[in-house]
Design a protein around this motif. Structure first.
Motif, PDB file in Angstrom:
ATOM      1  N   THR A 597       9.744  -5.871   1.668  1.00  0.00           N
ATOM      2  CA  THR A 597       9.603  -4.185   1.122  1.00  0.00           C
ATOM      3  C   THR A 597      10.493  -3.601   1.330  1.00  0.00           C
ATOM      4  O   THR A 597      11.343  -2.819   0.613  1.00  0.00           O
ATOM      5  CB  THR A 597       8.560  -3.464   1.592  1.00  0.00           C
ATOM      6  OG1 THR A 597       7.054  -4.450   1.211  1.00  0.00           O
ATOM      7  CG2 THR A 597       7.936  -1.973   1.693  1.00  0.00           C
ATOM      8  N   ARG A 611       7.969  -5.729  -6.522  1.00  0.00           N
ATOM      9  CA  ARG A 611       6.035  -5.059  -6.127  1.00  0.00           C
ATOM     10  C   ARG A 611       5.360  -6.046  -6.592  1.00  0.00           C
ATOM     11  O   ARG A 611       3.984  -5.642  -6.211  1.00  0.00           O
ATOM     12  CB  ARG A 611       6.758  -3.395  -7.664  1.00  0.00           C
ATOM     13  CG  ARG A 611       5.330  -2.894  -7.441  1.00  0.00           C
ATOM     14  CD  ARG A 611       5.106  -2.100  -8.486  1.00  0.00           C
ATOM     15  NE  ARG A 611       4.975  -2.673 -10.259  1.00  0.00           N
ATOM     16  CZ  ARG A 611       4.242  -3.030  -9.727  1.00  0.00           C
ATOM     17  NH1 ARG A 611       2.607  -3.021  -9.834  1.00  0.00           N
ATOM     18  NH2 ARG A 611       3.919  -3.317 -11.526  1.00  0.00           N
ATOM     19  N   GLN A 612       5.377  -6.762  -7.414  1.00  0.00           N
ATOM     20  CA  GLN A 612       4.208  -7.558  -7.381  1.00  0.00           C
ATOM     21  C   GLN A 612       3.993  -9.066  -6.756  1.00  0.00           C
ATOM     22  O   GLN A 612       2.381  -8.713  -6.710  1.00  0.00           O
ATOM     23  CB  GLN A 612       4.589  -8.119  -8.991  1.00  0.00           C
ATOM     24  CG  GLN A 612       4.556  -7.428 -10.717  1.00  0.00           C
ATOM     25  CD  GLN A 612       5.009  -8.350 -11.582  1.00  0.00           C
ATOM     26  OE1 GLN A 612       5.629 -10.010 -11.757  1.00  0.00           O
ATOM     27  NE2 GLN A 612       4.954  -7.787 -12.861  1.00  0.00           N
ATOM     28  N   VAL A 614       4.248  -7.905  -3.489  1.00  0.00           N
ATOM     29  CA  VAL A 614       3.557  -7.234  -2.647  1.00  0.00           C
ATOM     30  C   VAL A 614       2.736  -6.608  -2.842  1.00  0.00           C
ATOM     31  O   VAL A 614       1.270  -6.871  -2.311  1.00  0.00           O
ATOM     32  CB  VAL A 614       4.176  -5.559  -1.588  1.00  0.00           C
ATOM     33  CG1 VAL A 614       3.322  -4.690  -1.155  1.00  0.00           C
ATOM     34  CG2 VAL A 614       5.370  -5.895  -1.492  1.00  0.00           C
ATOM     35  N   GLN A 615       1.982  -6.351  -4.179  1.00  0.00           N
ATOM     36  CA  GLN A 615       0.331  -6.134  -4.416  1.00  0.00           C
ATOM     37  C   GLN A 615      -0.391  -6.724  -4.770  1.00  0.00           C
ATOM     38  O   GLN A 615      -1.775  -7.149  -4.675  1.00  0.00           O
ATOM     39  CB  GLN A 615       0.897  -6.058  -5.909  1.00  0.00           C
ATOM     40  CG  GLN A 615      -0.298  -4.429  -6.613  1.00  0.00           C
ATOM     41  CD  GLN A 615       0.300  -4.112  -8.072  1.00  0.00           C
ATOM     42  OE1 GLN A 615       0.727  -4.651  -8.664  1.00  0.00           O
ATOM     43  NE2 GLN A 615      -0.985  -3.522  -8.850  1.00  0.00           N
ATOM     44  N   GLN A 616      -0.094  -8.515  -4.348  1.00  0.00           N
ATOM     45  CA  GLN A 616      -0.434  -9.285  -4.372  1.00  0.00           C
ATOM     46  C   GLN A 616      -1.520  -9.488  -3.003  1.00  0.00           C
ATOM     47  O   GLN A 616      -3.062 -10.172  -3.027  1.00  0.00           O
ATOM     48  CB  GLN A 616       0.162 -10.591  -4.630  1.00  0.00           C
ATOM     49  CG  GLN A 616       0.297 -10.592  -5.983  1.00  0.00           C
ATOM     50  CD  GLN A 616       1.009 -11.945  -6.291  1.00  0.00           C
ATOM     51  OE1 GLN A 616       0.908 -13.225  -5.232  1.00  0.00           O
ATOM     52  NE2 GLN A 616       1.476 -12.508  -7.936  1.00  0.00           N
ATOM     53  N   GLY A 618      -2.785  -6.521  -1.417  1.00  0.00           N
ATOM     54  CA  GLY A 618      -3.444  -5.767  -1.869  1.00  0.00           C
ATOM     55  C   GLY A 618      -4.888  -6.112  -1.250  1.00  0.00           C
ATOM     56  O   GLY A 618      -6.332  -5.384  -0.645  1.00  0.00           O
ATOM     57  N   GLY A 629      -0.296  -4.323   2.348  1.00  0.00           N
ATOM     58  CA  GLY A 629      -0.077  -4.646   1.003  1.00  0.00           C
ATOM     59  C   GLY A 629      -0.147  -3.674   0.253  1.00  0.00           C
ATOM     60  O   GLY A 629       0.178  -2.935  -0.885  1.00  0.00           O
ATOM     61  N   THR A 633       2.079  -0.843  -1.137  1.00  0.00           N
ATOM     62  CA  THR A 633       2.029  -0.604  -2.889  1.00  0.00           C
ATOM     63  C   THR A 633       2.421   0.800  -2.940  1.00  0.00           C
ATOM     64  O   THR A 633       3.062   1.218  -3.780  1.00  0.00           O
ATOM     65  CB  THR A 633       0.692  -1.379  -3.334  1.00  0.00           C
ATOM     66  OG1 THR A 633       0.789  -2.742  -3.062  1.00  0.00           O
ATOM     67  CG2 THR A 633       1.351  -1.393  -5.117  1.00  0.00           C
ATOM     68  N   GLN A 634       1.424   1.690  -2.574  1.00  0.00           N
ATOM     69  CA  GLN A 634       1.777   3.021  -3.157  1.00  0.00           C
ATOM     70  C   GLN A 634       3.704   3.351  -2.221  1.00  0.00           C
ATOM     71  O   GLN A 634       3.723   4.670  -3.057  1.00  0.00           O
ATOM     72  CB  GLN A 634       1.208   3.938  -1.382  1.00  0.00           C
ATOM     73  CG  GLN A 634      -0.362   3.597  -1.767  1.00  0.00           C
ATOM     74  CD  GLN A 634      -1.008   3.573  -3.137  1.00  0.00           C
ATOM     75  OE1 GLN A 634      -0.431   5.680  -3.058  1.00  0.00           O
ATOM     76  NE2 GLN A 634      -1.522   3.094  -3.424  1.00  0.00           N
ATOM     77  N   PHE A 636       5.277   2.092  -3.810  1.00  0.00           N
ATOM     78  CA  PHE A 636       5.991   1.261  -5.660  1.00  0.00           C
ATOM     79  C   PHE A 636       5.348   2.564  -6.551  1.00  0.00           C
ATOM     80  O   PHE A 636       6.267   1.943  -7.844  1.00  0.00           O
ATOM     81  CB  PHE A 636       6.522   0.090  -5.746  1.00  0.00           C
ATOM     82  CG  PHE A 636       6.310  -0.856  -4.740  1.00  0.00           C
ATOM     83  CD1 PHE A 636       8.281  -1.518  -5.222  1.00  0.00           C
ATOM     84  CD2 PHE A 636       6.755  -0.813  -3.855  1.00  0.00           C
ATOM     85  CE1 PHE A 636       8.695  -1.785  -4.070  1.00  0.00           C
ATOM     86  CE2 PHE A 636       7.190  -2.309  -2.850  1.00  0.00           C
ATOM     87  CZ  PHE A 636       8.083  -2.259  -2.811  1.00  0.00           C
ATOM     88  N   ASN A 637       4.742   3.027  -6.513  1.00  0.00           N
ATOM     89  CA  ASN A 637       3.902   4.039  -7.434  1.00  0.00           C
ATOM     90  C   ASN A 637       4.192   5.284  -7.075  1.00  0.00           C
ATOM     91  O   ASN A 637       5.176   5.650  -6.971  1.00  0.00           O
ATOM     92  CB  ASN A 637       2.145   3.423  -7.430  1.00  0.00           C
ATOM     93  CG  ASN A 637       2.442   1.569  -7.909  1.00  0.00           C
ATOM     94  OD1 ASN A 637       2.986   1.119  -8.333  1.00  0.00           O
ATOM     95  ND2 ASN A 637       0.758   1.191  -6.645  1.00  0.00           N
TER      96      ASN A 637
END
Length: 912
Positions: A597, A611-612, A614-616, A618, A629, A633-634, A636-637
């Motif tokens: 991150t 981002r992808q 890290v999102q995995q 979640g 995760g 992810t937050q 990045f969004n």
């Protein structure tokens, strides 16, 4: 059988060989009864036949059958009043007892044998009493009268049996009843009885120390004995008295009289302390210079047992006594140079000589001679002798380090010994020899040992290497290279303290961060499943300083052309392998996910791929990784604009350095992850900022200007319905906080522990900066960070150094108490050595006018660079000057260390 009377004899009774005055009617009756008993009863089995039957048994069941049958027969014979075979039956019963079978039913029969007038019966009876009776049983009290009668016997062997039995089974009550008899026998003209009596007195003193004064007058003549048996028992008795009674030690030093001539005693007079020491020196010198004596010779050495006992007594008399030590220096040198070392007997005497030299106030040349003797022991083929030499050097290395340094090469060779105990002692001694002059050479050998050592050595060895490198490192580059080699060599056996120490050092070494990142990247490219701590340090460093690794040319060796070049895709491929490898631990994946991150703010591209990845996580099965995760992810969004501020490079962390063994306590102004910054951890004033303002300051948000405390309290809680700025509201929404909560954050006063290794590898500030920030929103006080103490005195509480010796430092912190004339003392014991201190015991004595209360200590084991605390509460109604005597004991490096100290410099204003 014919009887001859005086009137029937031609010769006078004293010349008539057939005349026996003891052969009276009672003897005739006893002989007749025994003859009838033998005819009426069958002859019992002899002891040798019983042993033969038991050994012939093929199974345990057959053995029990033989023993049960014989025990039943013995019980039946015991029921009769007068048994002619009682002695034989008790002897068989004792053999059965030695095999582990119950034989308690023969206790009273032993007493009957003891009361018998025949010596053969007494011998078996006393033997049975020593085996079957002890002071926990009431039956042994019945033997007291028999012992007293036999102590007054005219036969020396009967007296010897009684003395042996008394020393073996005497209870405190029996010892008090018969101590006077034993003291009388110590003055007997018979050397055999004097020897037995001295041994019995030794056992009585062990059992009842207050009876020591009774035997003091009788011990004065023991050192002038010509008989070696009496002499060695006398030395043993005096040694025991001096070891357990300081008053008795002073008595022998100041009021000792000697026996002159044969059988003539000199008048008692006050003598100086040199009288006992020269007497022992004279005896020892005669033993060394004496010629061959077959009675006392053992492998060419004259009475080595007596020499060892005398050397031990000299060690006790010369301890902390300069005059006595000077009187025995010459004889110790003679023993050390004239004793034959080819036999184990001579090595035993040399070992006791070395202990005496190191324990008294001997000359420096004599200490060098003692260390050289131990150095020769290290070259011996006998493993026991090598182990004893290493153990003794470990005890004495702090007394003469330069002399031990001469044998450094031999000690390092012991690290290759196949015996595990020798390797362990050699390892501890090697760390004790490290200093600023030989740190490079010693570390090279110790790192080679770490690579080849068994797993049981790796954890302790790696932590000790890190501690020594931190204390004596010549420069930061060498220090970092050493820590990296430890991480590689020790693998998964590295303790958490090594990981945290390495991270702190990298953070503090600003000019070496690129070099370290490049070195760690090369190690990370390989398979690191068996080196999880190395992976954790590598991912942390790359996450912090990845931009220096990616976009600058970093040389990792002496050759400037050896430059590491890494692309973003290569780095992400390695991270992909680490995150999805089933062999990596959860903690390692937490480090890697946080590092990934952070790299999103260091990379110029590939942010979407990060981002992808890290999102995995979640939807990961492990709750900790899933939480990270989702939170990351937050960033990045919806809260992408906060990501650069949250994940910026943390400031350098200050590291506690030890220069040549001296510890300097420093305050770390930033935590391991750089999220929490404490301006002054010792400040007594709690933080008055509101939760939301404190968080906004830490994360770069805006805060209303603070004019004074009153204004701050008014602005801490804004009115309802008045929203904050957009950025601040987004930040608080991200953390799930409500700015309406105005409870101030009460930050505990925290003292930084002087051990940098105490930071836990699972520190939430290392792995979860967001969770750490979220914890600030509560109104409860902050928990102390790992390695910090949550209880510290106020700034006006004075701290005193109560004790500092052999790597142990004890600090007293005085704290005022609400009770009148009462003061509380916080004791803290610090281990400044590289070895573990176990069985730590701290005892305190104060004058009778004071009342002392000691709380339970926090522990009895002090790890290297660790501490143990204990609270003391002292009442002083008279408000006089406090005097304190301390007794400290602990075990370190296989040696038990005991010491005493006094402290009289307490401030008087503490009682006001």
């Amino acid at each position: 059988m014919w009887l001859y009377f005086e009137e029937c004899s031609v010769l006078p009774p004293e010349q008539n060989r057939r005349f026996n005055p003891a052969f009276n009617m009672a003897a005739i009756k006893q002989v007749f009864n025994e003859a009838v008993e033998r005819v009426r009863m069958p002859t019992p089995m002899r002891l040798r036949d019983l042993i033969r039957q038991i050994r012939a048994a093929r199974t345990a069941t057959e053995e029990r059958e033989v023993i049960n049958k014989e025990c039943a027969y013995i019980r039946s014979t015991f029921r009769e009043e007068d048994s002619a075979w009682r002695c034989r039956n008790v002897a068989k019963l004792l053999y059965i007892h030695m095999l582990g079978y119950p034989a308690h039913f023969g206790q009273l029969e032993c007493l009957k044998l003891i009361a018998s007038p025949r010596f053969t019966d007494k011998r078996i009876g006393y033997l049975g009493a020593m085996l079957l009776l002890d002071e926990r049983q009431d039956v042994h009290l019945l033997i007291t009268n028999c012992l007293k009668n036999d102590l007054n016997s005219s036969t020396q062997f009967v007296v010897g049996l009684a003395l042996c039995t008394l020393g073996a089974i005497a209870s405190p009550e029996m010892s008090r009843d018969l101590a006077a008899e034993v003291e009388r026998l110590m003055k007997s003209p018979n050397a055999y009885i004097r020897k037995k009596a001295a041994l019995c007195a030794y056992r009585i003193v062990l059992k009842v120390p207050e009876l020591m004064e009774i035997f003091l007058p009788a011990t004065r003549s023991l050192l002038s004995e010509k008989n070696h048996g009496v002499l060695i028992t006398g030395v043993t008795l005096i040694t025991e008295m001096c070891e357990h009674s300081p008053d008795t030690l002073q008595h022998f030093k100041k009021n000792f009289s000697v026996v002159l001539g044969k059988g003539k005693k000199s008048s008692f007079k006050d003598c100086s302390q040199e009288e006992i020491v020269p007497n022992l020196v004279r005896i020892l010198k005669n033993l060394i210079l004496a010629g061959y004596s077959p009675e006392h010779d053992v492998s060419g050495v004259s009475d080595p047992f007596l020499q060892v006992k005398i050397l031990r007594l000299l060690r006790i008399l010369g301890r902390n006594d300069a005059e006595a030590s000077e009187a025995m220096n010459d004889i110790l040198a003679q023993v050390a140079t004239n004793t034959e070392t080819s036999k184990n007997v001579g090595n035993t005497i040399l070992y006791e000589t070395v202990l005496s030299i190191m324990d008294i106030k001997s000359e420096s040349g004599l200490r060098v001679l003692a260390v050289n003797i131990l150095g020769r022991f290290l070259l011996n083929n006998d493993k026991n002798i090598r182990y004893v030499a290493l153990n003794t050097l470990l005890k004495t290395v702090h007394l003469d380090t330069s002399a031990v340094q001469r044998h450094r090469t031999t000690i390092l060779e012991c690290l290759k010994d196949p015996d595990v105990s020798i390797r362990r002692r050699a390892l501890e001694l090697s760390f004790a020899l490290i200093n600023s002059n030989n740190v490079r050479t010693m570390m090279k050998e110790l790192l080679l040992f770490l690579e080849r050592s068994d797993p049981e050595f790796k954890a302790q060895c790696s932590s000790s290497i890190v501690l020594a490198a931190e204390r004596y490192a010549p420069n930061k580059r060498w220090h970092l290279d050493t820590l990296l080699r430890v991480l590689i060599a020790a693998g998964n056996y590295v303790r958490d303290d090594v990981v945290s120490c390495t991270i702190q050092l990298v953070s503090d070494s600003v000019d070496q961060q690129g070099y370290v990142s490049a070195q760690l990247w090369r190690a990370l490219e390989q398979d690191t499943s068996d080196r999880q701590p190395l992976t954790q340090v590598a991912t942390w460093c790359i996450g912090e300083y990845g931009d220096a690794l990616l976009y600058s040319d970093v040389s990792v060796g002496d050759d400037p052309s050896d430059i590491v070049r890494v692309s973003e895709d290569e780095l992400l491929d390695v991270y992909q392998r680490l995150l999805w490898s089933p062999q990596n631990t959860i903690v390692t994946k937490q480090y890697t996910l946080l590092s990934l991150t952070k790299l999103s703010t260091r990379f110029r591209s590939n942010v979407e791929r990060i981002r992808q990845m890290v999102q995995q996580f979640g939807s990961h099965l492990h709750i900790e990784l899933q939480q990270r995760g989702v939170e990351f992810t937050q960033l990045f969004n919806s809260h992408a604009h906060l990501r650069p501020a949250l994940l910026e490079r943390m400031p350098p962390m200050e590291v506690v350095r030890r220069d040549n063994g001296s510890q300097q306590q420093q305050v770390q102004h930033s935590t391991v992850n750089g999220v929490l910054d404490i301006a002054d951890v010792n400040s007594e004033e709690p933080a008055v900022n509101s939760d939301s303002n404190a968080l906004l300051v830490l994360l770069g948000g805006s805060e209303p200007s603070i004019v004074d405390t009153e204004t701050e309290q008014q602005t801490a809680k804004p009115p309802a319905g008045v929203p904050a700025t957009t950025d601040n509201q987004d930040l608080l929404d991200l953390l799930g906080l409500d700015i309406g909560g105005s409870a101030p954050v009460a930050v505990n006063n925290m003292n930084m522990n002087n051990n940098v290794h105490s930071t836990n590898n699972n520190n939430p500030l290392l792995l979860d900066p967001l969770g750490s920030l979220g914890s600030l929103s509560t109104s409860t006080p902050l928990p102390p960070l790992s390695g910090l103490s949550s209880i510290t005195p106020s700034l006006d509480s004075p701290s005193l150094v109560a004790y500092e010796k052999n790597g142990l430092r004890i600090m007293f912190t005085l704290e005022r108490s609400d009770a009148p004339s009462t003061i509380c003392i916080a004791m803290a014991a610090y281990n400044e050595t590289a070895t573990l201190m176990s069985d730590f015991l701290f005892q305190v004595a104060v004058p009778k006018t004071f009342q002392l209360q000691m709380m339970s200590p926090s522990g009895t084991t002090i790890p290297p660079a660790g501490s143990v605390t204990q609270q003391l509460r002292i009442q002083n109604p008279s408000k006089g000057a406090l005097r304190m005597r301390m007794r400290i004991s602990y075990s370190s490096g296989g040696a038990t260390i005991q010491d005493q100290a006094e402290m009289n410099n307490f401030p008087s204003e503490g009682w006001q």
